[in-house]
Write a protein that holds these residues in place. Structure first.
Motif, PDB file in Angstrom:
ATOM      1  N   ASP A   1      42.103  38.778  22.584  1.00 23.33           N
ATOM      2  CA  ASP A   1      41.570  38.194  21.361  1.00 23.33           C
ATOM      3  C   ASP A   1      41.945  36.714  21.237  1.00 23.33           C
ATOM      4  OD1 ASP A   1      39.951  38.434  19.159  1.00 23.33           O
ATOM      5  OD2 ASP A   1      41.604  38.973  17.807  1.00 23.33           O
ATOM      6  N   GLN A   2      41.856  36.025  22.364  1.00 23.13           N
ATOM      7  CA  GLN A   2      42.140  34.591  22.406  1.00 23.13           C
ATOM      8  C   GLN A   2      40.818  33.824  22.428  1.00 23.13           C
ATOM      9  OE1 GLN A   2      45.257  33.046  22.493  1.00 23.13           O
ATOM     10  NE2 GLN A   2      45.943  35.109  21.962  1.00 23.13           N
ATOM     11  N   PRO A   3      40.806  32.648  21.828  1.00 27.58           N
ATOM     12  CA  PRO A   3      39.568  31.857  21.873  1.00 27.58           C
ATOM     13  C   PRO A   3      39.320  31.340  23.296  1.00 27.58           C
ATOM     14  CG  PRO A   3      41.319  30.606  20.825  1.00 27.58           C
ATOM     15  CD  PRO A   3      41.860  31.990  21.063  1.00 27.58           C
ATOM     16  N   MET A   4      38.071  31.163  23.619  1.00 22.70           N
ATOM     17  CA  MET A   4      37.707  30.643  24.926  1.00 22.70           C
ATOM     18  C   MET A   4      38.026  29.149  24.976  1.00 22.70           C
ATOM     19  SD  MET A   4      34.004  30.807  26.839  1.00 22.70           S
ATOM     20  CE  MET A   4      33.835  32.532  26.455  1.00 22.70           C
ATOM     21  N   PRO A   5      38.671  28.684  26.039  1.00 24.86           N
ATOM     22  CA  PRO A   5      38.916  27.248  26.153  1.00 24.86           C
ATOM     23  C   PRO A   5      37.588  26.492  26.156  1.00 24.86           C
ATOM     24  CG  PRO A   5      40.042  28.445  27.910  1.00 24.86           C
ATOM     25  CD  PRO A   5      39.178  29.418  27.178  1.00 24.86           C
ATOM     26  N   SER A   6      37.581  25.331  25.566  1.00 27.40           N
ATOM     27  CA  SER A   6      36.336  24.568  25.462  1.00 27.40           C
ATOM     28  C   SER A   6      35.783  24.168  26.835  1.00 27.40           C
ATOM     29  CB  SER A   6      36.563  23.317  24.609  1.00 27.40           C
ATOM     30  OG  SER A   6      37.554  22.495  25.207  1.00 27.40           O
ATOM     31  N   GLU A   7      36.630  24.159  27.866  1.00 30.61           N
ATOM     32  CA  GLU A   7      36.186  23.781  29.220  1.00 30.61           C
ATOM     33  C   GLU A   7      35.414  24.899  29.918  1.00 30.61           C
ATOM     34  OE1 GLU A   7      39.442  23.880  28.329  1.00 30.61           O
ATOM     35  OE2 GLU A   7      40.130  21.806  28.302  1.00 30.61           O
ATOM     36  N   LEU A   8      35.565  26.134  29.471  1.00 35.15           N
ATOM     37  CA  LEU A   8      34.986  27.268  30.194  1.00 35.15           C
ATOM     38  C   LEU A   8      33.458  27.343  30.124  1.00 35.15           C
ATOM     39  CD1 LEU A   8      35.793  29.576  32.005  1.00 35.15           C
ATOM     40  CD2 LEU A   8      36.113  30.993  29.985  1.00 35.15           C
ATOM     41  N   PRO A   9      32.815  27.236  28.958  1.00 35.52           N
ATOM     42  CA  PRO A   9      31.346  27.343  28.936  1.00 35.52           C
ATOM     43  C   PRO A   9      30.622  26.330  29.835  1.00 35.52           C
ATOM     44  CG  PRO A   9      32.202  27.640  26.734  1.00 35.52           C
ATOM     45  CD  PRO A   9      33.366  27.208  27.598  1.00 35.52           C
ATOM     46  N   PRO A  10      31.047  25.051  29.859  1.00 39.50           N
ATOM     47  CA  PRO A  10      30.361  24.127  30.777  1.00 39.50           C
ATOM     48  C   PRO A  10      30.547  24.521  32.248  1.00 39.50           C
ATOM     49  CG  PRO A  10      31.645  22.886  29.172  1.00 39.50           C
ATOM     50  CD  PRO A  10      31.991  24.326  28.998  1.00 39.50           C
ATOM     51  N   LEU A  11      31.714  25.074  32.601  1.00 43.63           N
ATOM     52  CA  LEU A  11      31.927  25.520  33.980  1.00 43.63           C
ATOM     53  C   LEU A  11      30.983  26.655  34.341  1.00 43.63           C
ATOM     54  CD1 LEU A  11      35.824  25.468  34.263  1.00 43.63           C
ATOM     55  CD2 LEU A  11      34.202  23.941  35.394  1.00 43.63           C
ATOM     56  N   LEU A  12      30.831  27.592  33.429  1.00 40.74           N
ATOM     57  CA  LEU A  12      29.922  28.707  33.675  1.00 40.74           C
ATOM     58  C   LEU A  12      28.478  28.224  33.814  1.00 40.74           C
ATOM     59  CD1 LEU A  12      31.465  31.318  31.215  1.00 40.74           C
ATOM     60  CD2 LEU A  12      31.660  31.294  33.709  1.00 40.74           C
ATOM     61  N   THR A  13      28.101  27.265  32.991  1.00 41.08           N
ATOM     62  CA  THR A  13      26.757  26.687  33.077  1.00 41.08           C
ATOM     63  C   THR A  13      26.559  26.003  34.424  1.00 41.08           C
ATOM     64  OG1 THR A  13      26.682  26.375  30.685  1.00 41.08           O
ATOM     65  CG2 THR A  13      25.163  25.042  32.011  1.00 41.08           C
ATOM     66  N   ASP A  14      27.551  25.242  34.880  1.00 39.79           N
ATOM     67  CA  ASP A  14      27.467  24.575  36.181  1.00 39.79           C
ATOM     68  C   ASP A  14      27.320  25.585  37.314  1.00 39.79           C
ATOM     69  OD1 ASP A  14      27.667  22.078  35.022  1.00 39.79           O
ATOM     70  OD2 ASP A  14      29.792  21.802  35.529  1.00 39.79           O
ATOM     71  N   ILE A  15      28.113  26.645  37.249  1.00 41.82           N
ATOM     72  CA  ILE A  15      28.049  27.662  38.302  1.00 41.82           C
ATOM     73  C   ILE A  15      26.667  28.302  38.341  1.00 41.82           C
ATOM     74  CG2 ILE A  15      28.890  29.953  38.957  1.00 41.82           C
ATOM     75  CD1 ILE A  15      31.693  28.921  38.122  1.00 41.82           C
ATOM     76  N   ARG A  16      26.110  28.623  37.189  1.00 39.51           N
ATOM     77  CA  ARG A  16      24.761  29.202  37.152  1.00 39.51           C
ATOM     78  C   ARG A  16      23.737  28.231  37.749  1.00 39.51           C
ATOM     79  NH1 ARG A  16      26.536  30.804  31.782  1.00 39.51           N
ATOM     80  NH2 ARG A  16      27.104  33.001  31.869  1.00 39.51           N
ATOM     81  N   ARG A  17      23.878  26.959  37.417  1.00 40.07           N
ATOM     82  CA  ARG A  17      22.949  25.943  37.937  1.00 40.07           C
ATOM     83  C   ARG A  17      23.061  25.834  39.457  1.00 40.07           C
ATOM     84  NH1 ARG A  17      23.762  20.267  38.193  1.00 40.07           N
ATOM     85  NH2 ARG A  17      25.697  20.701  37.123  1.00 40.07           N
ATOM     86  N   TYR A  18      24.284  25.812  39.975  1.00 40.09           N
ATOM     87  CA  TYR A  18      24.491  25.729  41.427  1.00 40.09           C
ATOM     88  C   TYR A  18      23.929  26.960  42.132  1.00 40.09           C
ATOM     89  CZ  TYR A  18      27.551  21.716  40.691  1.00 40.09           C
ATOM     90  OH  TYR A  18      28.059  20.500  40.340  1.00 40.09           O
ATOM     91  N   MET A  19      24.128  28.132  41.538  1.00 40.10           N
ATOM     92  CA  MET A  19      23.599  29.348  42.149  1.00 40.10           C
ATOM     93  C   MET A  19      22.068  29.306  42.177  1.00 40.10           C
ATOM     94  SD  MET A  19      26.021  31.120  43.346  1.00 40.10           S
ATOM     95  CE  MET A  19      25.046  32.545  43.811  1.00 40.10           C
ATOM     96  N   GLN A  20      21.447  28.811  41.112  1.00 37.41           N
ATOM     97  CA  GLN A  20      19.989  28.716  41.097  1.00 37.41           C
ATOM     98  C   GLN A  20      19.499  27.756  42.178  1.00 37.41           C
ATOM     99  OE1 GLN A  20      19.172  27.678  37.027  1.00 37.41           O
ATOM    100  NE2 GLN A  20      19.241  29.809  36.337  1.00 37.41           N
ATOM    101  N   LEU A  21      20.200  26.641  42.371  1.00 36.99           N
ATOM    102  CA  LEU A  21      19.831  25.695  43.429  1.00 36.99           C
ATOM    103  C   LEU A  21      19.964  26.339  44.805  1.00 36.99           C
ATOM    104  CD1 LEU A  21      21.549  22.441  42.097  1.00 36.99           C
ATOM    105  CD2 LEU A  21      19.088  22.880  42.260  1.00 36.99           C
TER     106      LEU A  21
END
Length: 115
Positions: free
Chosen positions: A88-108
């Motif tokens: 029940d900890q908040p997600m670090p603010s750095e995590l969502p952009p990392l996940l977005t980058d990973i999804r983008r790289y996988m799509q490429l």
């Protein structure tokens, strides 16, 4: 590992393997592993197979390796997110952009593999 190829592609691979003095499996394995010096034993008739394995180009092999590494990073980040949710900890603010980058790289990577 096996992949499907057209009958014509199978014939071409088989001919190239025989011309190089390898079984189809040896030839495909060497190409798949980007080995410039595959084994040099002559082809025995009992070694000839009707199964085909298509060798990957060095670019395709590198793309597969990259996709695997990016996938592993994504799995690790997913485990971090899961643990944070469990505690029940908040997600670090750095995590969502990392996940977005990973999804983008996988799509490429996937788009490149489809070419």
């Amino acid at each position: 590992m096996s992949i499907r190829v057209t009958e014509r592609d199978h014939e071409l691979l088989f001919e190239r393997a025989q011309k190089a003095g390898f079984t189809l499996s040896e030839f495909a394995r060497a190409k798949l592993l980007c080995d410039p010096t595959p084994p040099t034993r002559p082809v025995a008739p009992e070694d000839i197979s009707t199964e085909a394995t298509v060798p990957l180009s060095p670019e395709a092999y590198a793309a597969r390796q990259l996709a695997d590494q990016v996938r592993r990073i994504g799995i690790n980040l997913n485990q971090i997110a899961h643990r944070l949710n469990m505690l029940d900890q908040p997600m670090p603010s750095e995590l969502p952009p990392l996940l977005t980058d990973i999804r983008r790289y996988m799509q490429l990577i996937w788009a490149r593999e489809r070419r």
